[in-house]
Structure formats: C-alpha cells, structure tokens
Design a protein around this motif. Structure first.
Motif, PDB file in Angstrom:
ATOM      1  N   VAL A 205      -0.144 -17.128 -24.553  1.00 34.13           N
ATOM      2  CA  VAL A 205      -0.777 -15.847 -24.301  1.00 34.13           C
ATOM      3  C   VAL A 205       0.214 -14.958 -23.569  1.00 34.13           C
ATOM      4  CG1 VAL A 205      -2.683 -14.693 -23.129  1.00 34.13           C
ATOM      5  CG2 VAL A 205      -3.047 -16.928 -24.198  1.00 34.13           C
ATOM      6  N   GLN A 206       0.280 -13.732 -23.941  1.00 33.94           N
ATOM      7  CA  GLN A 206       1.235 -12.822 -23.317  1.00 33.94           C
ATOM      8  C   GLN A 206       0.938 -12.707 -21.823  1.00 33.94           C
ATOM      9  OE1 GLN A 206       1.337  -8.962 -25.068  1.00 33.94           O
ATOM     10  NE2 GLN A 206       2.976  -8.207 -23.734  1.00 33.94           N
ATOM     11  N   ALA A 207       1.958 -12.901 -21.005  1.00 35.15           N
ATOM     12  CA  ALA A 207       1.788 -12.900 -19.551  1.00 35.15           C
ATOM     13  C   ALA A 207       1.427 -11.503 -19.063  1.00 35.15           C
ATOM     14  CB  ALA A 207       3.059 -13.377 -18.871  1.00 35.15           C
ATOM     15  N   VAL A 208       0.556 -11.468 -18.081  1.00 34.35           N
ATOM     16  CA  VAL A 208       0.174 -10.218 -17.448  1.00 34.35           C
ATOM     17  C   VAL A 208       0.823 -10.173 -16.076  1.00 34.35           C
ATOM     18  CG1 VAL A 208      -1.749  -8.838 -16.583  1.00 34.35           C
ATOM     19  CG2 VAL A 208      -2.015 -10.167 -18.689  1.00 34.35           C
ATOM     20  N   ASP A 209       1.390  -9.048 -15.719  1.00 35.75           N
ATOM     21  CA  ASP A 209       2.042  -8.931 -14.420  1.00 35.75           C
ATOM     22  C   ASP A 209       1.040  -9.177 -13.299  1.00 35.75           C
ATOM     23  OD1 ASP A 209       4.437  -8.362 -15.588  1.00 35.75           O
ATOM     24  OD2 ASP A 209       4.212  -6.179 -15.431  1.00 35.75           O
ATOM     25  N   LEU A 210       1.414 -10.038 -12.358  1.00 29.51           N
ATOM     26  CA  LEU A 210       0.583 -10.299 -11.188  1.00 29.51           C
ATOM     27  C   LEU A 210       0.841  -9.228 -10.134  1.00 29.51           C
ATOM     28  CD1 LEU A 210       1.070 -14.166 -10.940  1.00 29.51           C
ATOM     29  CD2 LEU A 210      -0.939 -12.934 -11.776  1.00 29.51           C
ATOM     30  N   PRO A 211      -0.069  -9.071  -9.194  1.00 31.30           N
ATOM     31  CA  PRO A 211       0.171  -8.103  -8.121  1.00 31.30           C
ATOM     32  C   PRO A 211       1.455  -8.429  -7.375  1.00 31.30           C
ATOM     33  CG  PRO A 211      -2.105  -8.838  -8.107  1.00 31.30           C
ATOM     34  CD  PRO A 211      -1.381  -9.712  -9.082  1.00 31.30           C
ATOM     35  N   ALA A 212       2.124  -7.409  -6.898  1.00 35.09           N
ATOM     36  CA  ALA A 212       3.378  -7.599  -6.176  1.00 35.09           C
ATOM     37  C   ALA A 212       3.144  -8.356  -4.881  1.00 35.09           C
ATOM     38  CB  ALA A 212       4.014  -6.243  -5.885  1.00 35.09           C
ATOM     39  N   SER A 213       4.022  -9.283  -4.586  1.00 41.12           N
ATOM     40  CA  SER A 213       3.941 -10.029  -3.334  1.00 41.12           C
ATOM     41  C   SER A 213       4.605  -9.231  -2.222  1.00 41.12           C
ATOM     42  CB  SER A 213       4.637 -11.386  -3.476  1.00 41.12           C
ATOM     43  OG  SER A 213       4.021 -12.173  -4.463  1.00 41.12           O
ATOM     44  N   ALA A 214       4.164  -9.470  -1.010  1.00 36.30           N
ATOM     45  CA  ALA A 214       4.750  -8.782   0.138  1.00 36.30           C
ATOM     46  C   ALA A 214       6.215  -9.198   0.280  1.00 36.30           C
ATOM     47  CB  ALA A 214       3.974  -9.142   1.398  1.00 36.30           C
ATOM     48  N   PRO A 215       7.037  -8.315   0.793  1.00 36.03           N
ATOM     49  CA  PRO A 215       8.462  -8.637   0.935  1.00 36.03           C
ATOM     50  C   PRO A 215       8.691  -9.802   1.877  1.00 36.03           C
ATOM     51  CG  PRO A 215       7.910  -6.587   2.075  1.00 36.03           C
ATOM     52  CD  PRO A 215       6.724  -6.957   1.257  1.00 36.03           C
ATOM     53  N   VAL A 216       9.693 -10.616   1.570  1.00 40.24           N
ATOM     54  CA  VAL A 216       9.980 -11.806   2.389  1.00 40.24           C
ATOM     55  C   VAL A 216      11.111 -11.556   3.372  1.00 40.24           C
ATOM     56  CG1 VAL A 216       9.164 -13.399   0.623  1.00 40.24           C
ATOM     57  CG2 VAL A 216      11.570 -12.703   0.637  1.00 40.24           C
ATOM     58  N   ASN A 217      11.742 -10.404   3.298  1.00 39.92           N
ATOM     59  CA  ASN A 217      12.892 -10.133   4.161  1.00 39.92           C
ATOM     60  C   ASN A 217      12.564  -9.246   5.356  1.00 39.92           C
ATOM     61  OD1 ASN A 217      12.402  -7.945   2.524  1.00 39.92           O
ATOM     62  ND2 ASN A 217      14.568  -7.364   2.335  1.00 39.92           N
ATOM     63  N   VAL A 218      11.244  -8.982   5.580  1.00 35.85           N
ATOM     64  CA  VAL A 218      10.830  -8.201   6.745  1.00 35.85           C
ATOM     65  C   VAL A 218       9.645  -8.892   7.407  1.00 35.85           C
ATOM     66  CG1 VAL A 218      11.615  -6.000   5.771  1.00 35.85           C
ATOM     67  CG2 VAL A 218       9.263  -6.761   5.375  1.00 35.85           C
ATOM     68  N   PRO A 219       9.464  -8.695   8.721  1.00 38.36           N
ATOM     69  CA  PRO A 219       8.309  -9.291   9.408  1.00 38.36           C
ATOM     70  C   PRO A 219       7.002  -8.716   8.883  1.00 38.36           C
ATOM     71  CG  PRO A 219       9.953  -8.485  10.985  1.00 38.36           C
ATOM     72  CD  PRO A 219      10.334  -7.952   9.648  1.00 38.36           C
ATOM     73  N   ALA A 220       5.948  -9.527   8.904  1.00 36.35           N
ATOM     74  CA  ALA A 220       4.646  -9.062   8.416  1.00 36.35           C
ATOM     75  C   ALA A 220       4.135  -7.875   9.212  1.00 36.35           C
ATOM     76  CB  ALA A 220       3.630 -10.204   8.470  1.00 36.35           C
ATOM     77  N   SER A 221       4.548  -7.768  10.476  1.00 34.83           N
ATOM     78  CA  SER A 221       4.070  -6.662  11.312  1.00 34.83           C
ATOM     79  C   SER A 221       4.446  -5.299  10.757  1.00 34.83           C
ATOM     80  CB  SER A 221       4.623  -6.807  12.732  1.00 34.83           C
ATOM     81  OG  SER A 221       6.049  -6.819  12.720  1.00 34.83           O
ATOM     82  N   GLN A 222       5.421  -5.247   9.850  1.00 33.39           N
ATOM     83  CA  GLN A 222       5.841  -3.966   9.285  1.00 33.39           C
ATOM     84  C   GLN A 222       4.970  -3.511   8.120  1.00 33.39           C
ATOM     85  OE1 GLN A 222      10.046  -3.621   8.499  1.00 33.39           O
ATOM     86  NE2 GLN A 222      10.626  -4.625  10.420  1.00 33.39           N
ATOM     87  N   TYR A 223       4.100  -4.405   7.624  1.00 32.42           N
ATOM     88  CA  TYR A 223       3.250  -3.970   6.509  1.00 32.42           C
ATOM     89  C   TYR A 223       1.780  -4.348   6.683  1.00 32.42           C
ATOM     90  CZ  TYR A 223       4.363  -8.752   4.890  1.00 32.42           C
ATOM     91  OH  TYR A 223       4.556 -10.112   4.808  1.00 32.42           O
ATOM     92  N   ILE A 224       1.379  -4.753   7.899  1.00 34.20           N
ATOM     93  CA  ILE A 224      -0.036  -4.995   8.171  1.00 34.20           C
ATOM     94  C   ILE A 224      -0.499  -4.088   9.315  1.00 34.20           C
ATOM     95  CG2 ILE A 224       0.057  -7.381   7.366  1.00 34.20           C
ATOM     96  CD1 ILE A 224       0.018  -8.261  10.295  1.00 34.20           C
ATOM     97  N   THR A 225      -1.790  -3.904   9.433  1.00 29.72           N
ATOM     98  CA  THR A 225      -2.377  -3.057  10.469  1.00 29.72           C
ATOM     99  C   THR A 225      -2.062  -3.602  11.852  1.00 29.72           C
ATOM    100  OG1 THR A 225      -4.161  -2.375   8.990  1.00 29.72           O
ATOM    101  CG2 THR A 225      -4.565  -2.162  11.358  1.00 29.72           C
TER     102      THR A 225
END
Length: 390
Positions: A17-37
């Motif tokens: 079955v043709q693959a469907v793009d999954l949602p983008a994962s959060a970047p691994v090269n920055v701390p989570a504090s830079q993209y969470i509330t």
C-alpha cells in the motif's frame, strides 16, 4: 489460471500500500523546552506547539464560552507556533489549541483537564492556595470496591489529613461530587482539593477531616451520559443517574468509609457538597436522607427548578425539619452563570419563601467555572464541623 494467480499472490504477497506521510516528529537536536508550553519567570506563559505543516494555530484561553479568547500564534522557521501572554495572577488556567479548526489538548503538557472526553489542558501559575507548599501533607487514597447498588466495580478517592491515625479521634467526613462531563480526578487535579486542604490545615483554618470524592456518573445502563443528546440531559439523564448515585452513596460509599477509616457516624460529622451536576446530587441525597448529614454545599448546582424530584419537594414543605437538622446550607453561583444561574436563583427564592435557613454568595463577573468553585470550596470547608459530636 485464476488459481495460479492467487497462488502467486499468496507467495509474493499483495502489492504494498502506498505509504502515507506521518506527522513530523519534534526535533531531536534542541531541548523540549523550546517547543512546548512553559511558565516564564515573570508569571507570563509562552504557549508553544510544534506543528510545521499547520496553516493556522491559535491558543484559546478561558474556561467558559463567554470568557474564552482566541490568540493567534506565529510560526518560526523550525515549525514551532508560539504566543506569549502578559503577566498572569496566581491561578490554574484552562486552554486548548485550535489547529486549522481542530480543537486539541496541548500534547506537550502533562496536565490535561480530567474529563470524560478530554479536550482541554491546564497550567498552574503559582503564588496562591492552589500551590503545593512545604507544609505537612495528607494522603490521597484510591479505593476500588464492588458496588452492590450499581452491580459494578467502582472507585472513590479519599483524602486523609496529615497525622491521621486509625486509632485516634474519629474524624468528620466531607463527601464531594464533581460536575457533569468530568471525572473524580477533576476534583483532585483541577479542583486542587489535596493542596487546598493541606494549606488551610497548615494555616489552622479548618478542622482535620476526611474528604471523599465519588464519581458523580454512575454509568448504569439507563444513565450513560454519552447516550443522551445535550438537549435531553436534564429531562432524561439526571433523574435516573441521581437516583442511582444516591443509592450508591447510602448503601456502598458511606458504609465503606465507615469500615475502612476511623470516622464519625453522627450527622453533624458528615457534610455533603458538590458543583453543577454534583450540586444536584447534594440536593437530592441531602434532602432524601436529611438525618444523615449536617451540612450541605451546592456550588452552581442544578436544582429542582429544571430537574424536579419528589423527595426534595416533599421535604421543602417541612422547613422546620430542615432548619432543625441542618447546621448550614450553602448556595453559591457566579453572577454570569448561564448554565445553572436560573436553577440557583429559583432554589434561593424557594428557600426564602419557605423560611429555610441558608447562606448565599454570588461571585461578580464570573460564570459556570472553577474560579467560582475552588474559592467556594475553600470557604465551605472553613465553616463546617464547628459543632462537637453529642
């Protein structure tokens, strides 16, 4: 030939079955504090959501339709959407994200609002009675029990004060019911009952007591809230659920607490309180078993104005009996409450006409919300159990 084709397919497998793009994962090269509330040092909040493919994102703050405000967020080069508030007063705030017209919780937060259908997140701005302070802490127990009244396995939360001893002086008990659409954890997590009780007790403002939080929803076959259209909830759902919850309280929960904990058995040692739908449960159970309780608290409660109940109506014809038995009835409502404002006003009027003693508080500028119920709870527990057992 057809058989051969099927055999080949079974050996080689069906076409991929043709693959469907999954949602983008959060970047691994920055701390989570830079993209969470996150909470900032000046008690402002920066709301963030990683959604690089979204076309529009907003954060909606506020706890009622009348108070909710949508704030458009901006996206940076890394796909992180953000919006920063001004300085906020100490409180527990509700919010959710609007992502291309889809309502979602904050997936970067570990504090969802406890609901039967979760769609809101919470963030605490510290500095008030809701904080977890460095004071002696009570214990929160989760008890699972077989309900003979409901023929199902049920759970109840029990807060015991610091220093509670099974062989000490019997303690009074407050039974507290949450509102419609919430769960028992709503009173614990969003209502902040453990923190409020710890802090008030440390300040010497309340008496040691147990707080018992049942699930207001019984989920019996004929009263599962999700099976009712909202327009029919009060007419069809409330009466059946309230009757079942009343039976569970009297036949299962109160005996369970009496057997498991060292508590008072006299009516002056029992209080019953609740908010919204829980306020209706207080009215039904409190008036149906008036000899079992000494204190009733109804915070923005649904009442017999919109959901009639024969037992309540009969007892309201005997105001002297109510006044003789109950130490206090507390009615609370927000000035702008469009959900149960008429219920509370109607019950208040009936109490006045009948000569039933009660206390009443209206919270200016507020609606059907926790900013009414948490302060109301705090005030209520400071005034109950001020009569010694006979």
């Amino acid at each position: 030939m057809r058989y051969l084709s099927l055999l080949v397919l079974s050996i080689l497998g069906t076409p991929a079955v043709q693959a469907v793009d999954l949602p983008a994962s959060a970047p691994v090269n920055v701390p989570a504090s830079q993209y969470i509330t996150g909470l900032n040092s000046d008690n402002s909040v920066t709301w963030r959501l990683y959604a690089p493919h979204a076309k529009r994102v907003a954060v909606v703050t506020g706890s009622t339709p009348d108070s909710q405000v949508s704030h458009e967020m901006s996206r940076d080069a890394n796909g992180v959407w953000s919006w920063r508030s001004g300085q906020l007063k100490p409180n527990l705030y509700e919010y959710f994200f609007d992502v291309d017209s889809f309502r979602t919780i904050d997936t970067g937060s570990r504090f969802p609002k406890p609901q039967r259908q979760v769609n809101t997140s919470l963030i605490l701005v510290p500095g008030g009675i809701l904080d977890q302070r460095a004071v002696p802490h009570g214990e929160l127990h989760t008890i699972t029990y077989p309900s003979s009244a409901l023929q199902s396995e049920r759970q109840v939360y029990v807060w015991t004060p610091p220093g509670y001893k099974p062989d000490g002086e019997p303690l009074p008990v407050l039974y507290f019911y949450h509102g419609f659409g919430d769960t028992g954890l709503s009173a614990i997590t969003q209502g902040r009952i453990p923190q409020i009780m710890d802090n008030l007790l440390a300040e010497g403002k309340i008496k040691p007591m147990l707080v018992v939080v049942p699930d207001t929803e019984t989920d019996i076959k004929q009263a599962v809230p999700e099976n009712f259209a909202p327009v029919n909830t009060r007419k069809d759902f409330y009466p059946a659920n309230a009757a079942a919850a009343d039976k569970e309280l009297m036949e299962d929960i109160i005996p369970l607490i009496g057997n498991r904990f060292n508590v008072r058995k006299d009516s002056a040692g029992r209080a019953l309180a609740g908010l919204s739908q829980g306020g209706y449960q207080v009215l039904v159970s409190g008036m149906s078993h008036i000899d079992s309780f000494g204190w009733l608290g109804m915070f923005s409660g649904v009442s017999t104005v919109s959901v009639p109940n024969e037992a309540v109506s009969r007892l309201l014809m005997q105001p002297q009996a109510i006044n003789k038995q109950l130490q206090n009835i507390t009615l609370v409502v927000g000035e702008k409450d469009g959900v149960t404002g008429k219920d509370v006003a109607g019950l208040k009027s009936e109490f006045e006409q009948r000569g039933v003693r009660f206390t009443y508080k209206n919270y200016p500028g507020l609606g059907h919300e926790m900013d009414v119920w948490r302060p109301a709870y705090s005030e209520f527990v400071q005034h109950i159990f001020n009569r010694e057992p006979q």
